[in-house]
Design a protein around this motif. Structure first.
Motif, PDB file in Angstrom:
ATOM      1  N   MET A 112      41.965  13.677 -24.049  1.00 13.83           N
ATOM      2  CA  MET A 112      40.925  12.485 -24.761  1.00 13.83           C
ATOM      3  C   MET A 112      41.338  11.455 -24.093  1.00 13.83           C
ATOM      4  O   MET A 112      40.260  10.483 -23.992  1.00 13.83           O
ATOM      5  CB  MET A 112      41.163  12.607 -26.202  1.00 13.83           C
ATOM      6  N   ARG A 148      39.633  10.550 -21.179  1.00 18.03           N
ATOM      7  CA  ARG A 148      38.050  10.928 -21.332  1.00 18.03           C
ATOM      8  C   ARG A 148      37.307  11.716 -20.595  1.00 18.03           C
ATOM      9  O   ARG A 148      36.366  11.894 -20.090  1.00 18.03           O
ATOM     10  CB  ARG A 148      37.426   9.382 -20.898  1.00 18.03           C
ATOM     11  N   ARG A 149      38.259  12.938 -20.413  1.00 25.11           N
ATOM     12  CA  ARG A 149      37.782  14.247 -19.963  1.00 25.11           C
ATOM     13  C   ARG A 149      37.395  15.033 -21.097  1.00 25.11           C
ATOM     14  O   ARG A 149      38.021  16.229 -21.256  1.00 25.11           O
ATOM     15  CB  ARG A 149      39.026  14.899 -19.029  1.00 25.11           C
ATOM     16  N   TYR A 150      36.263  14.998 -21.484  1.00 26.13           N
ATOM     17  CA  TYR A 150      35.846  15.556 -22.672  1.00 26.13           C
ATOM     18  C   TYR A 150      35.660  16.863 -22.480  1.00 26.13           C
ATOM     19  O   TYR A 150      35.790  17.672 -23.372  1.00 26.13           O
ATOM     20  CB  TYR A 150      34.671  14.886 -23.221  1.00 26.13           C
ATOM     21  N   VAL A 158      38.756  18.377 -22.764  1.00 21.45           N
ATOM     22  CA  VAL A 158      39.048  18.413 -24.069  1.00 21.45           C
ATOM     23  C   VAL A 158      38.722  19.728 -24.835  1.00 21.45           C
ATOM     24  O   VAL A 158      39.530  20.466 -25.623  1.00 21.45           O
ATOM     25  CB  VAL A 158      38.924  17.255 -24.953  1.00 21.45           C
ATOM     26  N   ALA A 174      36.505  16.056 -31.506  1.00 19.19           N
ATOM     27  CA  ALA A 174      35.853  15.956 -30.258  1.00 19.19           C
ATOM     28  C   ALA A 174      34.522  15.977 -30.175  1.00 19.19           C
ATOM     29  O   ALA A 174      33.655  15.469 -29.353  1.00 19.19           O
ATOM     30  CB  ALA A 174      36.668  17.120 -29.325  1.00 19.19           C
ATOM     31  N   HIS A 209      32.913  12.812 -31.222  1.00 16.97           N
ATOM     32  CA  HIS A 209      32.959  12.118 -29.878  1.00 16.97           C
ATOM     33  C   HIS A 209      31.935  12.233 -28.831  1.00 16.97           C
ATOM     34  O   HIS A 209      31.430  11.300 -28.124  1.00 16.97           O
ATOM     35  CB  HIS A 209      34.260  12.162 -29.168  1.00 16.97           C
ATOM     36  N   VAL A 210      31.453  13.418 -28.861  1.00 19.73           N
ATOM     37  CA  VAL A 210      30.611  13.622 -27.516  1.00 19.73           C
ATOM     38  C   VAL A 210      29.308  13.600 -28.267  1.00 19.73           C
ATOM     39  O   VAL A 210      28.218  14.400 -27.777  1.00 19.73           O
ATOM     40  CB  VAL A 210      30.998  15.040 -27.016  1.00 19.73           C
ATOM     41  N   ASP A 242      33.095   3.650 -24.418  1.00 22.81           N
ATOM     42  CA  ASP A 242      33.689   3.784 -23.141  1.00 22.81           C
ATOM     43  C   ASP A 242      32.954   2.736 -22.293  1.00 22.81           C
ATOM     44  O   ASP A 242      32.194   3.014 -21.091  1.00 22.81           O
ATOM     45  CB  ASP A 242      33.152   5.124 -22.398  1.00 22.81           C
TER      46      ASP A 242
END
Length: 694
Positions: free
Chosen positions: A227, A230-232, A235, A259, A262-263, A582
């Motif tokens: 996380m 930023r490698r969602y 994650v 998670a 966040h996406v 981001d």
């Protein structure tokens, strides 16, 4: 004592010995039979109850285990270890107050018993009583210096106390004593992740999983590392691995909810968050996560209640929950309540970077303000403080010194904060510029002509686009003050609709009429409920400027408002803000200037091809100079009758989730026009990248 009594005592003793022997040999049924024989002859016999409790615990029946241990501890001569074991089981159940009582009883009965101090230390740690926890765990390692587990627990408490230097030392001591301790590898991974040492943290977390593939915390810590990078997708893959063997793990449910939120998968996130609360109603982190997700849905009152619940429950998230509640009050326009909430929280957590920075950003500093010394002392303790905390306080100090017109000190902190933030992620400015050029090339004018009118037929969406800090929030606030307009804030819906179609802009050349209509319908399905029955919905995601051509195809009835502001003022404002999202381009002056140039070129392309009746540009400076004229122009663009409330946008009580939350609660002010000239000496690299002479 009679011979009969002696024989009965001997019989009970033998039965207990055999029960323990069978249990140690893995013969649970026989062990339980002997324990029941003892209890039949001697109801309430403590040793038999204790053994039954251990057996129930090992088989996952925590409630039964606690029931047996509670009864065992009621015996007049029950040894200290029984209360210690009860404390640990109660901790696992989340009954921290009763666990603390049992733990304190145990160490009082036998102060030389290291495991009792260790168990009490863990209970106090989870209850947020970190200083008391430290004392207990230091006592445990003093009594048993070669005990890796106790060193690990002491490290956990040291981390919670902000003593990161000691925490790392204690973790490494634990590993020296037991190199195969998966939990210690996992915990050290978490610590290093908070310090921005992602590569080391990832290696340790993966090593922990190799050592114990069913160690849930290792997956959670690896997910945290990913996380932070930023490698969602990674994650979610890691959390799927955890769910494969522990689908009801509360920590896993909580992490998955975070998670997903966040996406942008907020509906799914809400399901997981509510499930976590239902499974563990005394879990503060579950309530805190639910509050965050509810906040993204705009359920302000319910979110405030969940934050309050999280702050009151025993645990380690009270600080974050208090901060979240104060910030939500600020976003809802209840500034006096928000400042009171910050002050109340700082009484409980006077050393909190989160709260200190939050309060600093919520108010205006004056010369001699006592918080300057507090914030400066914080960043001076580099070895003790996690990198994200130091970053937030550097930005807070930068803002505070700008408040008192001390740009030298302000930019000292802003430059340090930006450098530290930039060091934590990968970003390729040249690749970004090339990508934006490909976006423009993918939308020739004839494409829009060929697919004109093919998209989903709705005029509900109003997109406000542009650079961050360019006036997008001000425009949204003006429009949403109209009785027929709802401001939805910065929605990620369009980005997720686009990403679901594959690589952008590569898929654009394959679009046909049905595909663009489906794309538009997908967006409307996600956003229409947010309009609350009003005619227009404002989606104020600035970065949607990259999708302006796609908006025109998929939603031909939508209106696009491009917010513009002086380039240097825009970029300076970006450079002075620590964004929650981001905005990777914003933390290096040269990269920031390059990004602005790429954005300006893409907007020039949109300006040339977008239909004039669906695309308008509004300059921030024009709004400042002529609020009524520009507000009427915006309302006319939407085809609405005039509403005087648009001039009183600062009275609008809707929740505003943006870095500009304070500004939109005030009438128009002109001090931000041409602001960059005051600070030209400190932004030379930015001006050079923008092609502006200092």
């Amino acid at each position: 004592m009679s011979n009969q009594a002696s024989q009965q005592t001997l019989s009970l003793s033998e039965a207990l010995q055999r029960a323990h022997a069978h249990w140690n040999a893995g013969q649970a049924d026989q062990a339980e039979q002997y324990c029941q024989r003892v209890l039949a002859a001697w109801p309430g016999q403590a040793d038999a109850l204790h053994l039954l409790g251990l057996m129930a615990h090992s088989y996952g029946n925590l409630d039964l285990a606690i029931a047996h241990l509670r009864q065992a501890c009621m015996a007049p001569r029950a040894p200290a270890v029984y209360s210690s074991n009860l404390a640990e089981m109660l901790r696992q159940k989340g009954l921290l107050a009763e666990a603390e009582e049992a733990g304190r009883r145990s160490v009082a009965m036998d102060p030389s018993h290291a495991p009792a101090w260790n168990n009490l230390g863990i209970v106090l740690q989870e209850a947020g009583k970190f200083e008391e926890s430290r004392v207990c765990l230091e006592r445990a390692v003093a009594l048993k210096a070669d005990w890796s587990e106790a060193w690990n627990n002491l490290a956990n408490t040291s981390r919670r106390l902000g003593r990161l230097d000691l925490a790392e030392s204690h973790y490494r001591q634990a590993l020296a004593l037991n190199p195969e301790a998966a939990e210690v590898h996992s915990n050290l991974a978490f610590l290093l992740s908070t310090q921005g040492r992602a590569d080391e943290a990832e290696a340790l977390a993966r090593r922990a999983i190799d050592l114990n593939p069913q160690l849930a915390d290792a997956y959670l810590n690896l997910a945290d590392v990913e996380m932070s990078r930023r490698r969602y997708p990674s994650v979610l893959r890691v959390l799927d691995m955890l769910r494969a063997f522990a689908p009801q793990h509360p920590g896993g449910l909580i992490a998955y909810a975070k998670a997903l939120a966040h996406v942008g998968r907020s509906e799914e996130a809400l399901v997981f968050a509510r499930q976590a609360v239902a499974l563990t109603p005394q879990n503060a982190d579950a309530h805190h996560t639910l509050a965050i997700v509810l906040q993204t849905h705009g359920h302000t009152d319910e979110a405030l209640a969940a934050y309050g619940q999280a702050a009151q429950l025993p645990g380690t998230v009270a600080e974050e929950a208090m901060h979240g509640r104060a910030l939500l009050l600020l976003e809802a326009g209840r500034k006096d309540e928000a400042m009171a909430a910050f002050d109340q929280a700082l009484q409980t957590f006077p050393d909190s970077a989160l709260l200190l920075a939050g309060r600093a950003n919520a108010r205006t500093f004056r010369a001699g303000d006592a918080d300057f010394a507090v914030l400066e002392a914080f960043v001076a303790e580099e070895g003790r403080r996690a990198q994200p905390e130091r970053i937030s306080v550097h930005f807070a100090l930068g803002k505070a010194y700008l408040d008192v017109n001390d740009p030298v000190r302000a930019f000292h902190h802003l430059e340090r904060g930006n450098r530290m933030k930039r060091s934590g992620f990968a970003y390729d400015a040249a690749a970004m510029g090339e990508w934006m050029a490909r976006v423009a090339a993918a939308f020739p004018a004839d494409l829009l002509a060929r697919l004109k009118g093919a998209g989903a037929q709705s005029d509900m969406p109003v997109f406000v686009i542009g650079m961050p800090r360019s006036g997008t929030t001000l425009i949204e606030q003006i429009l949403s003050s109209h009785s027929q307009v709802t401001g939805a804030g910065e929605l990620s819906a369009l980005r997720h609709v686009v990403e679901a179609r594959g690589a952008f802009p590569e898929f654009v050349g394959k679009l046909d009429a049905e595909a663009v209509a489906d794309l538009g319908r997908d967006y409307l399905r996600r956003t229409a409920p947010l309009a609350n029955g009003r005619r227009y919905l404002v989606d104020k995601m600035p970065s949607n400027f990259v999708y302006a051509g796609l908006i025109a195809l998929a939603l031909p009835g939508a209106r696009i408002v491009h917010a513009r502001r002086d380039a240097a003022d825009t970029c300076l404002s970006c450079y002075t803000k620590l964004f929650s999202g981001d905005q990777l381009f914003a933390y290096d002056q040269t990269e920031l200037g390059q990004f602005y140039g790429d954005y300006a070129r893409l907007m020039a392309h949109w300006r040339a091809i977008l239909p004039a009746d669906r695309f308008i540009e509004v300059d921030y400076e024009a709004v400042v100079d002529d609020l009524e004229g520009e507000a009427r122009r915006l309302v006319d663009f939407l085809g609405l009758p005039w509403d005087d409330a648009c001039l009183r946008f600062y009275e609008n009580r809707r929740v505003v989730r943006t870095a500009s939350v304070n500004q939109v609660r005030q009438p128009i002010y002109r001090s931000s026009k041409g602001r960059w000239r005051e600070h030209a000496d400190h932004i030379g690299e930015l001006l050079a990248a923008l092609g502006i002479a200092p």
